[in-house]
Write a protein that holds these residues in place. Sequence first.
Motif, PDB file in Angstrom:
ATOM      1  N   ASP A  19      51.658 -69.369  -8.526  1.00 56.18           N
ATOM      2  CA  ASP A  19      51.014 -68.405  -9.419  1.00 56.18           C
ATOM      3  C   ASP A  19      51.882 -68.053 -10.617  1.00 56.18           C
ATOM      4  N   GLY A  20      53.097 -68.558 -10.639  1.00 57.97           N
ATOM      5  CA  GLY A  20      53.951 -68.247 -11.786  1.00 57.97           C
ATOM      6  C   GLY A  20      55.335 -68.843 -11.630  1.00 57.97           C
ATOM      7  N   TYR A  21      55.993 -68.977 -12.753  1.00 60.57           N
ATOM      8  CA  TYR A  21      57.329 -69.584 -12.781  1.00 60.57           C
ATOM      9  C   TYR A  21      58.147 -68.760 -13.768  1.00 60.57           C
ATOM     10  N   ASP A  56      53.141 -50.967 -17.506  1.00 55.76           N
ATOM     11  CA  ASP A  56      53.343 -52.212 -18.234  1.00 55.76           C
ATOM     12  C   ASP A  56      52.770 -52.100 -19.648  1.00 55.76           C
ATOM     13  N   GLU A  58      50.158 -52.943 -21.004  1.00 53.17           N
ATOM     14  CA  GLU A  58      48.738 -52.611 -21.153  1.00 53.17           C
ATOM     15  C   GLU A  58      48.400 -51.253 -20.558  1.00 53.17           C
ATOM     16  N   ASN A  60      48.954 -50.181 -17.495  1.00 50.64           N
ATOM     17  CA  ASN A  60      48.739 -50.141 -16.052  1.00 50.64           C
ATOM     18  C   ASN A  60      50.047 -49.786 -15.337  1.00 50.64           C
ATOM     19  N   VAL A  61      49.883 -49.334 -14.109  1.00 53.69           N
ATOM     20  CA  VAL A  61      51.074 -49.045 -13.310  1.00 53.69           C
ATOM     21  C   VAL A  61      51.848 -50.346 -13.107  1.00 53.69           C
ATOM     22  N   ASN A  62      53.127 -50.342 -13.349  1.00 57.50           N
ATOM     23  CA  ASN A  62      53.935 -51.555 -13.292  1.00 57.50           C
ATOM     24  C   ASN A  62      54.355 -51.852 -11.854  1.00 57.50           C
ATOM     25  N   ILE A  63      54.510 -53.132 -11.606  1.00 57.84           N
ATOM     26  CA  ILE A  63      54.984 -53.547 -10.287  1.00 57.84           C
ATOM     27  C   ILE A  63      56.478 -53.228 -10.185  1.00 57.84           C
ATOM     28  N   GLU A  64      56.907 -52.766  -9.020  1.00 57.28           N
ATOM     29  CA  GLU A  64      58.311 -52.407  -8.794  1.00 57.28           C
ATOM     30  C   GLU A  64      58.812 -51.435  -9.880  1.00 57.28           C
ATOM     31  N   PHE A  74      58.267 -64.846 -17.689  1.00 57.08           N
ATOM     32  CA  PHE A  74      57.551 -66.061 -17.336  1.00 57.08           C
ATOM     33  C   PHE A  74      57.926 -67.200 -18.280  1.00 57.08           C
ATOM     34  N   PRO A 113      55.211 -59.605  -4.641  1.00 54.63           N
ATOM     35  CA  PRO A 113      53.893 -59.248  -4.098  1.00 54.63           C
ATOM     36  C   PRO A 113      52.733 -59.702  -4.974  1.00 54.63           C
ATOM     37  N   ARG A 114      53.016 -60.118  -6.205  1.00 55.64           N
ATOM     38  CA  ARG A 114      51.927 -60.536  -7.087  1.00 55.64           C
ATOM     39  C   ARG A 114      51.405 -61.929  -6.734  1.00 55.64           C
ATOM     40  N   TRP A 116      52.544 -66.236  -5.479  1.00 59.38           N
ATOM     41  CA  TRP A 116      53.532 -67.287  -5.246  1.00 59.38           C
ATOM     42  C   TRP A 116      54.259 -67.533  -6.561  1.00 59.38           C
ATOM     43  N   ILE A 117      55.339 -66.811  -6.715  1.00 60.05           N
ATOM     44  CA  ILE A 117      56.056 -66.863  -7.977  1.00 60.05           C
ATOM     45  C   ILE A 117      57.477 -67.363  -7.747  1.00 60.05           C
TER      46      ILE A 117
ATOM     47  N   ASN B   3      53.386 -49.525  -5.743  1.00 57.99           N
ATOM     48  CA  ASN B   3      53.146 -50.961  -5.893  1.00 57.99           C
ATOM     49  C   ASN B   3      51.693 -51.329  -5.601  1.00 57.99           C
ATOM     50  N   ALA B   6      49.574 -50.926  -8.583  1.00 58.01           N
ATOM     51  CA  ALA B   6      49.962 -51.924  -9.577  1.00 58.01           C
ATOM     52  C   ALA B   6      49.364 -53.287  -9.242  1.00 58.01           C
ATOM     53  N   LEU B   7      49.353 -53.609  -7.980  1.00 54.71           N
ATOM     54  CA  LEU B   7      48.847 -54.904  -7.563  1.00 54.71           C
ATOM     55  C   LEU B   7      47.355 -55.047  -7.828  1.00 54.71           C
ATOM     56  N   GLN B   9      45.761 -53.823 -10.184  1.00 52.96           N
ATOM     57  CA  GLN B   9      45.517 -54.011 -11.611  1.00 52.96           C
ATOM     58  C   GLN B   9      46.074 -55.334 -12.136  1.00 52.96           C
ATOM     59  N   THR B  17      49.883 -71.305 -15.310  1.00 52.04           N
ATOM     60  CA  THR B  17      50.750 -71.475 -14.149  1.00 52.04           C
ATOM     61  C   THR B  17      51.019 -72.950 -13.926  1.00 52.04           C
TER      62      THR B  17
END
Lengths: 258, 258
Positions: A19-21, A56, A58, A60-64, A74, A113-114, A116-117, B3, B6-7, B9, B17
């Motif tokens: 899902d990301g790199y 973040d 936009e 929204n509540v940011n992850i971590e 990314f 948690p977002r 497969w990164i 978290n 956040a997830l 959103q 990807t």
Amino acid sequence: MTNKKALEQYDVKKYRTPDGYTSDICVFTIIPEKMEAYKPPVMDLKIMLIQRAALDSEGNVNIEANKWAIPGGFVQDDETAFEAAKRELEEETNISGIHIKQYGVYDKPGRDPRGWIISNAHYAIVPDTYLAKRKAQDDAAEVALFSINEVLQLDLAFDHKDIISDAINVISTDLLQTTAAKNFLPKHFTYSELQAVLKTVTDDPAILSDQSFSRKIKSLPFIKEVPGKTTTRTSKRATKLYTFIDMDVIKPIYTARY
Amino acid sequence: MTNKKALEQYDVKKYRTPDGYTSDICVFTIIPEKMEAYKPPVMDLKIMLIQRAALDSEGNVNIEANKWAIPGGFVQDDETAFEAAKRELEEETNISGIHIKQYGVYDKPGRDPRGWIISNAHYAIVPDTYLAKRKAQDDAAEVALFSINEVLQLDLAFDHKDIISDAINVISTDLLQTTAAKNFLPKHFTYSELQAVLKTVTDDPAILSDQSFSRKIKSLPFIKEVPGKTTTRTSKRATKLYTFIDMDVIKPIYTARY
DNA sequence: CAAATAGTGTCTTTGAGACAGTATTGA
DNA sequence: TCAATACTGTCTCAAAGACACTATTTG
């Protein structure tokens, strides 16, 4: 060419894909603990971390959110992770020619948690002057330097504790077994400046002793004296300057003295 | 926990990807060039490659068909690349406890014509006996061992030439600066067996000389004699056996003799 | 016993490490 | 002059490297 036909038949979605790199960078700097005139420096190896924003870009509540983290981002599909690291670092610091080294990949399922990164981790060595400037510009709360002894006690985002721990081990070994120390030093340096850098990662008595080290530096094949040039920045007495010779050094453990 | 919100959103598709994530393994082995009774071995460092099939498992024309390549495959989303490498290697060789080390990432855009595919590269050290067995089982044309001097002349798939070239450099350094050589040797080995392994990657006269090396091995802090045990596999005269002590060895280039 | 491997004896030279001393200069 | 840093002189000890020699065993 047979590859052409193969490509037409190839289904790129046959496997689940990441899902990301991301490219993450442990930025190290050595700052003089006490910087007095005519004193040899006492150095401290520091790592730069950023505090993740609550929201973040936009809104929204940011992850971590609010945790300390390694800078990174990314990787785009037209660049390598190394190029991404270099680009980000040069944009932030406005300097080029920074020493960057890839040292590890972090891909444990569930590490982010977002999804497969995959994180491709690098370390960088940046002169302290540039980071001091940057810290002054930005909001002081967002960027901070931590000593390598205290950083692992922090509440760190994702698996950044592992990433930082590995970076510290790798840079410690590199400083002792390669000429990486040159990236922490000016082009011309005194024996005590090199010694101060090495002291941040070793207790070897042969490096700690002033007399031994000032003698030893003359016989190292990858360091040469700068003839005629001296400085008084570490001492009232003029001190000889040295410079690294560009070469690969591999000293086998089987031939060294113990 | 913040978290969670956040997830909800987070949009996982915000960035392009990767199209795949592979784990590739450079499998090294050291085979005795000439193995006569009562002779010290003359070793040769080899790498195992596979020849890509003309057609894939579904009967389509294979990508990079017929070229020599490093074994590897796509990483699943429930494992790390390291675990994937380990799994594949253990399945193939039927041995566990193989020494595997991650050493590089290959992510240059266009390196794989199938898309944006990131390769996580490892090297492994496998005893020669297991590879000999494997080569006998399979079609001899599909698997082969190449000496590290000749392998870069082959027509290699993708960017495997870079991947192999880096692997050779990394393993050469590791053999000299770490105790990695133990993975090429039986638990108890003679000085000439260790010497033969090191000779594959160095010309250091202190290692090449029999007398020097047989004296030196006694004083190395990470190797100890096995008391009372001897072998006659390298000589008519009974030879002392040594074993590695499990410890980290870091010898700074600044304190070694040159 | 000849040949081959695995050492050991001993000498010379080099360097590491310790200790003491000298050199230089600003406060 | 004193204090601080940067060396140098000299001694001792250990190890590196070279050379010669011994030890062991099979064919």
